[in-house]
Design a protein around this motif. Structure first.
Motif, PDB file in Angstrom:
ATOM      1  N   GLY A 454       4.981 -11.712 -17.340  1.00 34.11           N
ATOM      2  CA  GLY A 454       5.026 -10.688 -16.312  1.00 34.11           C
ATOM      3  C   GLY A 454       3.626 -10.402 -15.802  1.00 34.11           C
ATOM      4  O   GLY A 454       2.819 -11.314 -15.651  1.00 34.11           O
ATOM      5  N   GLU A 455       3.339  -9.115 -15.579  1.00 35.15           N
ATOM      6  CA  GLU A 455       2.016  -8.735 -15.097  1.00 35.15           C
ATOM      7  C   GLU A 455       0.985  -8.780 -16.224  1.00 35.15           C
ATOM      8  O   GLU A 455       1.327  -8.842 -17.406  1.00 35.15           O
ATOM      9  N   ALA A 456      -0.272  -8.751 -15.854  1.00 35.52           N
ATOM     10  CA  ALA A 456      -1.373  -8.663 -16.799  1.00 35.52           C
ATOM     11  C   ALA A 456      -1.370  -7.271 -17.440  1.00 35.52           C
ATOM     12  O   ALA A 456      -0.588  -6.394 -17.053  1.00 35.52           O
ATOM     13  N   PRO A 457      -2.224  -7.032 -18.436  1.00 31.68           N
ATOM     14  CA  PRO A 457      -2.319  -5.690 -19.027  1.00 31.68           C
ATOM     15  C   PRO A 457      -2.481  -4.596 -17.970  1.00 31.68           C
ATOM     16  O   PRO A 457      -3.117  -4.797 -16.930  1.00 31.68           O
ATOM     17  N   TRP A 458      -1.943  -3.426 -18.270  1.00 32.23           N
ATOM     18  CA  TRP A 458      -1.811  -2.386 -17.246  1.00 32.23           C
ATOM     19  C   TRP A 458      -3.157  -1.912 -16.693  1.00 32.23           C
ATOM     20  O   TRP A 458      -3.239  -1.535 -15.516  1.00 32.23           O
ATOM     21  N   LEU A 459      -4.209  -1.951 -17.506  1.00 30.26           N
ATOM     22  CA  LEU A 459      -5.510  -1.542 -16.993  1.00 30.26           C
ATOM     23  C   LEU A 459      -5.978  -2.476 -15.875  1.00 30.26           C
ATOM     24  O   LEU A 459      -6.593  -2.036 -14.897  1.00 30.26           O
ATOM     25  N   MET A 460      -5.680  -3.761 -16.021  1.00 28.30           N
ATOM     26  CA  MET A 460      -6.051  -4.723 -14.987  1.00 28.30           C
ATOM     27  C   MET A 460      -5.242  -4.495 -13.720  1.00 28.30           C
ATOM     28  O   MET A 460      -5.774  -4.540 -12.600  1.00 28.30           O
ATOM     29  N   VAL A 461      -3.955  -4.239 -13.881  1.00 29.44           N
ATOM     30  CA  VAL A 461      -3.091  -3.970 -12.726  1.00 29.44           C
ATOM     31  C   VAL A 461      -3.535  -2.693 -12.026  1.00 29.44           C
ATOM     32  O   VAL A 461      -3.585  -2.618 -10.791  1.00 29.44           O
ATOM     33  N   LEU A 462      -3.874  -1.669 -12.817  1.00 31.61           N
ATOM     34  CA  LEU A 462      -4.338  -0.404 -12.237  1.00 31.61           C
ATOM     35  C   LEU A 462      -5.608  -0.620 -11.418  1.00 31.61           C
ATOM     36  O   LEU A 462      -5.724  -0.123 -10.290  1.00 31.61           O
ATOM     37  N   ALA A 463      -6.552  -1.368 -11.972  1.00 28.46           N
ATOM     38  CA  ALA A 463      -7.831  -1.582 -11.281  1.00 28.46           C
ATOM     39  C   ALA A 463      -7.631  -2.298  -9.954  1.00 28.46           C
ATOM     40  O   ALA A 463      -8.193  -1.897  -8.918  1.00 28.46           O
ATOM     41  N   GLN A 464      -6.822  -3.351  -9.938  1.00 25.35           N
ATOM     42  CA  GLN A 464      -6.640  -4.095  -8.685  1.00 25.35           C
ATOM     43  C   GLN A 464      -5.812  -3.304  -7.683  1.00 25.35           C
ATOM     44  O   GLN A 464      -5.994  -3.442  -6.465  1.00 25.35           O
ATOM     45  N   THR A 465      -4.941  -2.440  -8.172  1.00 25.84           N
ATOM     46  CA  THR A 465      -4.189  -1.572  -7.263  1.00 25.84           C
ATOM     47  C   THR A 465      -5.114  -0.562  -6.594  1.00 25.84           C
ATOM     48  O   THR A 465      -5.002  -0.283  -5.394  1.00 25.84           O
ATOM     49  N   VAL A 466      -6.052  -0.025  -7.374  1.00 20.63           N
ATOM     50  CA  VAL A 466      -7.032   0.923  -6.823  1.00 20.63           C
ATOM     51  C   VAL A 466      -7.899   0.254  -5.764  1.00 20.63           C
ATOM     52  O   VAL A 466      -8.103   0.806  -4.667  1.00 20.63           O
ATOM     53  N   THR A 467      -8.415  -0.935  -6.056  1.00 21.56           N
ATOM     54  CA  THR A 467      -9.303  -1.589  -5.085  1.00 21.56           C
ATOM     55  C   THR A 467      -8.538  -2.042  -3.837  1.00 21.56           C
ATOM     56  O   THR A 467      -9.085  -1.996  -2.731  1.00 21.56           O
ATOM     57  N   ALA A 468      -7.291  -2.477  -4.006  1.00 21.53           N
ATOM     58  CA  ALA A 468      -6.481  -2.821  -2.831  1.00 21.53           C
ATOM     59  C   ALA A 468      -6.241  -1.584  -1.970  1.00 21.53           C
ATOM     60  O   ALA A 468      -6.304  -1.644  -0.733  1.00 21.53           O
ATOM     61  N   SER A 469      -5.990  -0.457  -2.634  1.00 15.23           N
ATOM     62  CA  SER A 469      -5.798   0.800  -1.898  1.00 15.23           C
ATOM     63  C   SER A 469      -7.073   1.223  -1.175  1.00 15.23           C
ATOM     64  O   SER A 469      -7.031   1.710  -0.043  1.00 15.23           O
ATOM     65  N   LEU A 470      -8.224   1.009  -1.828  1.00 15.21           N
ATOM     66  CA  LEU A 470      -9.501   1.318  -1.181  1.00 15.21           C
ATOM     67  C   LEU A 470      -9.735   0.440   0.040  1.00 15.21           C
ATOM     68  O   LEU A 470     -10.322   0.888   1.032  1.00 15.21           O
ATOM     69  N   THR A 471      -9.271  -0.805  -0.025  1.00 13.48           N
ATOM     70  CA  THR A 471      -9.423  -1.714   1.110  1.00 13.48           C
ATOM     71  C   THR A 471      -8.665  -1.192   2.328  1.00 13.48           C
ATOM     72  O   THR A 471      -9.159  -1.269   3.463  1.00 13.48           O
ATOM     73  N   ILE A 472      -7.491  -0.645   2.091  1.00  9.61           N
ATOM     74  CA  ILE A 472      -6.717  -0.049   3.194  1.00  9.61           C
ATOM     75  C   ILE A 472      -7.318   1.290   3.605  1.00  9.61           C
ATOM     76  O   ILE A 472      -7.422   1.606   4.800  1.00  9.61           O
ATOM     77  N   ALA A 473      -7.742   2.094   2.609  1.00  7.32           N
ATOM     78  CA  ALA A 473      -8.310   3.408   2.908  1.00  7.32           C
ATOM     79  C   ALA A 473      -9.570   3.292   3.761  1.00  7.32           C
ATOM     80  O   ALA A 473      -9.811   4.114   4.656  1.00  7.32           O
TER      81      ALA A 473
END
Length: 492
Positions: A454-473
């Protein structure tokens, strides 16, 4: 707190963090807690200082006077504040990601890793807050040295060989070219201080300025202008969090930040425009953009594709800065921020794919978006930013650069921007297409065993979700960055 105390605190915080992380090496939870706490504390300090800068403050702090007129000095201005925000802010999410990655892959030497990571952020802050070229140079060299153990982290012969290329190119260019350019500048002007309008304006003719431009452009090897770019793909032997550090947080950003700083405060954009001494630089930058994009298009290894994408994207900043118009300087500063959040997202996603699925090649990614949707959506957002499409931050910066090229009727630059955008789409869109619209290879052969992840460890998923959100923000709310960029360009 006075401005000078704030400057000292910004350097002291990661330095103290390095010591505490090293002392807590036998207690991983404490060590990583210290890492996160230090990153958050630094970001809060930088935000406070940046607020003062936006209000017009320009604090300074002399660390040491070597000889009369030559001092180690900190001084913050809008471009430095922007770089300091990027480096300190992304350190937080990089730390979250690194914890998940290092534990998920059971990496060795984790204490050394986190100490050197903190050291690289210390060097980045020193570069951002440097009050003159001498101070910037010393922190620039310190960054090369502190990141060397990160590149050679795995300790293999391949890692050591790649790290030697990394160290050799970066130290060689800075000592042979950059230091020579600085010495010539000192002889001609009697100072290395950064000054609006440029300290070299009126001090040297067109021919001499052309030579100095070449020394600075090729001496700033971290900007990866061809032919001094080999260090960057060589460094991909490092763990993915290091790749993210090199490509988004500190190293390459130090390079393009220095390029813009030198154009604006050492040469002066108006001075260079009048002399025509930098007219050749957009041609070299344009060649680097296209050539690196072609290599990326043909690369099957995902990190190699991202590495050559970075080489291409960095030269957008060099191209924009050397168009020498206010709007192009704004575009260069904006692209430093846009590329940072977009590219770190792409490397985070690549590391997540490796950690969860142990896949490293683009040709292996068929259907992976079905098992790792968060990762591949984040990758898609980062890809949009690199291509320059809304709603991602790269659209804003590329729009300013394209507007500057068209406004100055630099049709070669316009052609490069259009062609590279098509090439960017050519090597990013197929990855996303494979991930979501192709059946996994194991399913095609009637075997689902190897795709049981499945997905990578949740800390990794959280980090990439934050940076993707920053890219849109940053696409939606880019006004604060735009304000800083306009002051750098002398628009207000």
């Amino acid at each position: 707190m006075t401005g000078s105390m704030a400057l000292a605190g910004i350097l002291a915080t990661p330095a103290l963090g390095m010591v505490l992380i090293a002392l807590a090496g036998r207690a991983p939870n404490l060590r990583e807690g210290i890492t996160l706490a230090t990153a958050v504390a630094l970001f809060a300090q930088v935000l406070s200082l940046a607020g003062d800068v936006m209000g017009g403050a320009r604090p300074e702090l002399v660390l040491s006077t070597m000889v009369p007129g030559m001092a180690l000095k900190l001084a913050v201005e809008p471009l430095g504040a922007l770089f300091a925000i990027i480096a300190s802010g992304l350190w937080i999410v990089s730390s979250l990601y690194s914890i998940g990655y290092m534990r998920g892959n059971q990496e060795g030497h984790q204490t050394r890793f986190f100490v050197c990571f903190a050291g690289s952020i210390l060097a980045a802050q020193g570069i951002a807050l440097a009050g003159n070229m001498l101070t910037l140079f010393l922190f620039y060299e310190a960054m090369t040295l502190i990141t060397y153990p990160l590149v050679t982290h795995h300790g293999t012969e391949h890692a050591k060989k790649s790290a030697r290329i990394y160290l050799g190119v970066l130290m060689g260019t800075s000592i042979v070219f950059l230091l020579t350019g600085m010495m010539a500048t000192w002889v001609l002007t009697g100072t290395l201080d950064f000054r609006q309008g440029g300290i070299l304006a009126g001090q040297v003719g067109a021919a001499g300025t052309t030579v100095l431009v070449a020394l600075y452009m090729f001496g700033i090897g971290k900007a990866a202008l061809m032919p001094f770019h080999r260090w960057l793909p060589a460094a991909m032997v490092a763990p993915t969090p290091v790749s993210a550090l090199l490509h988004a947080v500190a190293v390459v950003k130090a390079g393009v930040f220095t390029i813009v700083k030198v154009i604006v405060y050492i040469f002066g954009a108006k001075n260079l425009l009048a002399l025509g001494s930098a007219d050749w630089v957009p041609l070299i930058a344009g060649f680097t953009i296209v050539a690196a994009s072609v290599v990326a298009l043909r690369a099957d290894n995902l990190k190699r594709r991202l590495a050559y994408s970075t080489i291409s994207q960095l030269s957008y900043v060099t191209l924009a800065a050397t168009l020498l118009t206010p709007i192009s300087i704004v575009g260069a500063a904006m692209h430093i921020a846009a590329h940072a959040v977009g590219k770190i997202t792409l490397f985070f996603a690549a590391g997540s794919i490796y950690t969860a699925a142990h896949k490293t090649e683009v040709s292996q990614l068929d259907g992976i978006g079905r098992r790792m949707p968060w990762t591949m959506v984040a990758f898609g957002v980062g890809a949009l930013s690199m291509i320059g499409l809304p709603p991602a931050a790269g659209f804003i910066s590329k729009w300013y650069i394209l507007s500057a090229a068209m406004g100055s009727e630099h049709w070669i630059a316009v052609g490069v921007l259009v062609l590279s955008t098509l090439l960017n789409a050519g090597y990013f869109v197929p990855i996303v297409w494979r991930a979501f619209f192709r059946a996994p290879a194991d399913e095609a052969h009637g075997d689902d065993h190897h795709g049981d992840h499945g997905e990578a460890p949740w800390l990794m998923v959280l980090a990439q979700t934050v940076t993707a959100s920053l890219t849109i923000a940053l696409f939606l709310y880019h006004e604060p960055v735009l304000r800083l960029a306009r002051v750098v360009a002398g628009e207000n």
